[in-house]
Design an enzyme around this catalytic site. Structure first.
Site, PDB file in Angstrom:
ATOM      1  N   ASP A  67       0.821  -1.209   0.000  1.00  0.00           N
ATOM      2  CA  ASP A  67       0.000   0.000   0.000  1.00  0.00           C
ATOM      3  C   ASP A  67       0.856   1.259   0.000  1.00  0.00           C
ATOM      4  O   ASP A  67       2.075   1.193   0.157  1.00  0.00           O
ATOM      5  CB  ASP A  67      -0.971  -0.006   1.198  1.00  0.00           C
ATOM      6  CG  ASP A  67      -0.291  -0.381   2.514  1.00  0.00           C
ATOM      7  OD1 ASP A  67       0.951  -0.360   2.582  1.00  0.00           O
ATOM      8  OD2 ASP A  67      -1.003  -0.694   3.483  1.00  0.00           O
ATOM      9  N   ASN A 135      -7.566  -2.195  14.156  1.00  0.00           N
ATOM     10  CA  ASN A 135      -8.965  -2.408  13.749  1.00  0.00           C
ATOM     11  C   ASN A 135      -9.127  -3.630  12.845  1.00  0.00           C
ATOM     12  O   ASN A 135     -10.171  -3.828  12.251  1.00  0.00           O
ATOM     13  CB  ASN A 135      -9.500  -1.150  13.044  1.00  0.00           C
ATOM     14  CG  ASN A 135      -8.756  -0.842  11.752  1.00  0.00           C
ATOM     15  OD1 ASN A 135      -7.819  -1.554  11.374  1.00  0.00           O
ATOM     16  ND2 ASN A 135      -9.163   0.210  11.063  1.00  0.00           N
ATOM     17  N   HIS A 137      -7.277  -4.236  10.072  1.00  0.00           N
ATOM     18  CA  HIS A 137      -6.945  -4.064   8.656  1.00  0.00           C
ATOM     19  C   HIS A 137      -5.667  -4.813   8.289  1.00  0.00           C
ATOM     20  O   HIS A 137      -4.782  -5.018   9.104  1.00  0.00           O
ATOM     21  CB  HIS A 137      -6.901  -2.584   8.228  1.00  0.00           C
ATOM     22  CG  HIS A 137      -5.710  -1.791   8.630  1.00  0.00           C
ATOM     23  ND1 HIS A 137      -5.784  -0.453   8.944  1.00  0.00           N
ATOM     24  CD2 HIS A 137      -4.391  -2.106   8.742  1.00  0.00           C
ATOM     25  CE1 HIS A 137      -4.574  -0.008   9.229  1.00  0.00           C
ATOM     26  NE2 HIS A 137      -3.713  -0.992   9.119  1.00  0.00           N
ATOM     27  N   GLU A 142      -9.659  -1.646   5.179  1.00  0.00           N
ATOM     28  CA  GLU A 142     -10.290  -1.256   6.432  1.00  0.00           C
ATOM     29  C   GLU A 142     -11.555  -2.077   6.688  1.00  0.00           C
ATOM     30  O   GLU A 142     -12.082  -2.714   5.774  1.00  0.00           O
ATOM     31  CB  GLU A 142     -10.664   0.236   6.357  1.00  0.00           C
ATOM     32  CG  GLU A 142      -9.485   1.172   6.099  1.00  0.00           C
ATOM     33  CD  GLU A 142      -8.588   1.371   7.329  1.00  0.00           C
ATOM     34  OE1 GLU A 142      -8.479   0.458   8.165  1.00  0.00           O
ATOM     35  OE2 GLU A 142      -7.979   2.452   7.431  1.00  0.00           O
TER      36      GLU A 142
HETATM   37  C1  GLP Z   1      -0.300   0.417   8.625  1.00  0.00           C
HETATM   38  C2  GLP Z   1      -0.056  -0.302   7.270  1.00  0.00           C
HETATM   39  C3  GLP Z   1      -0.227  -1.778   7.414  1.00  0.00           C
HETATM   40  C4  GLP Z   1       0.472  -2.208   8.676  1.00  0.00           C
HETATM   41  C5  GLP Z   1      -0.328  -1.726   9.867  1.00  0.00           C
HETATM   42  C6  GLP Z   1       0.310  -2.012  11.225  1.00  0.00           C
HETATM   43  O1  GLP Z   1      -1.295   1.364   8.566  1.00  0.00           O
HETATM   44  N1  GLP Z   1      -0.867   0.148   6.188  1.00  0.00           N
HETATM   45  O2  GLP Z   1       0.283  -2.427   6.257  1.00  0.00           O
HETATM   46  O3  GLP Z   1       0.548  -3.604   8.735  1.00  0.00           O
HETATM   47  O4  GLP Z   1      -0.690  -0.379   9.724  1.00  0.00           O
HETATM   48  O5  GLP Z   1       1.365  -1.163  11.504  1.00  0.00           O
HETATM   49  P1  GLP Z   1       2.393  -1.391  12.669  1.00  0.00           P
HETATM   50  O6  GLP Z   1       3.217  -2.578  12.258  1.00  0.00           O
HETATM   51  O7  GLP Z   1       3.213  -0.133  12.731  1.00  0.00           O
HETATM   52  O8  GLP Z   1       1.622  -1.646  13.890  1.00  0.00           O
END
Ligand code: GLP
Length: 241
Positions: A67, A135, A137, A142
């Site tokens: 993404d 959440n 995702h 989402e």
């Molecule tokens: C972000 C990314 C995800 C990621 C998630 C968790 O928003 N878009 O691909 O896996 O949130 O992030 P973190 O590893 O910093 O908790």
């Protein structure tokens, strides 16, 4: 789903690293899907070390990121493009032409999702690295995203913007939109490794593994994947019995 519980974040990173190295050794032309966020940072650091120690080469590997934010330039310190170059690509021998991140150019907004989707269709993923949002995702899929979704432009959830505001000066600076691989694209990967650490992820991990499969909690779909490994520490696993 295979669940591995490690004693701490370093052990998670080591476990994920050995799995990724094994896949690259098995198939030096690996198509790998990559994630951003704090979860895969230890893995990327270890992969850089493994490359520097001549244990592996990325010269045949092709990468596809999950993404990217829309509304900030690729040169912005918080763009996923910058993140990947700073934390992995600039330190290894991956060929620049083998690096793929979703294009976030606003002037091409009407076709960037289709373009990226086409690339994913032509180059099926062998391995996808994932984190999970609080959440539920995965990528930026989402809650409420249809489970059949393919690459699309998403309006970010308020919870996601709040969670990610730690990387920006304020929540107002967190982009409202992003481009993301869809759930179907992720599920097409032959193998998936999801990494989660810390107590903030415990509720989401519990729901992902034991909850019902629903678009209201996108990560729950991973229960249906034939080769998905979840690597946790004791804190993120604390609500599993
Ligand atoms: C972000 C990314 C995800 C990621 C998630 C968790 O928003 N878009 O691909 O896996 O949130 O992030 P973190 O590893 O910093 O908790």
């Amino acid at each position: 789903m295979k669940v591995i519980i490690c004693k701490n974040y370093d052990e998670i990173a080591r476990k994920a690293t050995s799995m990724v190295i094994q896949e690259i050794k098995k198939n030096p032309q690996l198509n790998i899907g990559l994630a951003t966020g704090s979860s895969p940072l230890g893995l990327y650091k270890n992969l850089i070390d493994a490359y520097k120690n001549n244990e592996i080469s990325f010269s045949g590997v092709t990468s596809y990121n999950l993404d990217e934010y829309i509304g900030i330039d690729r040169s912005h310190p918080q763009s996923y493009y910058r993140f990947m170059f700073e934390n992995l690509f600039k330190h290894i021998d991956i060929k620049p032409e083998n690096i793929h991140l979703p294009n976030n150019d606003l002037t091409q907004i009407d076709h960037i999702a289709n373009d990226y989707n086409q690339i994913l269709h032509e180059n099926p993923l062998d391995l996808q690295i994932l984190g999970i949002g609080s959440n539920g995702h995965i990528g930026f899929n989402e809650p409420g995203t249809p489970l059949e979704s393919e690459t699309f432009i998403v309006t970010l959830d308020e919870q996601t913007r709040k969670d990610n505001s730690r990387f920006f000066k304020s929540i107002e600076e967190v982009p409202q939109y992003a481009i993301t691989m869809g759930i179907k694209n992720i599920m097409y990967s032959k193998k998936i490794i999801l990494i989660a650490s810390g107590k903030e992820k415990a509720k989401a991990i519990h729901k992902m593994i034991t909850g019902k499969i629903t678009k209201e909690f996108p990560a729950s779909i991973l229960q249906l994947h034939p080769d998905c490994t979840i690597i946790l520490d004791h804190e993120s696993a604390s609500q599993l019995s």
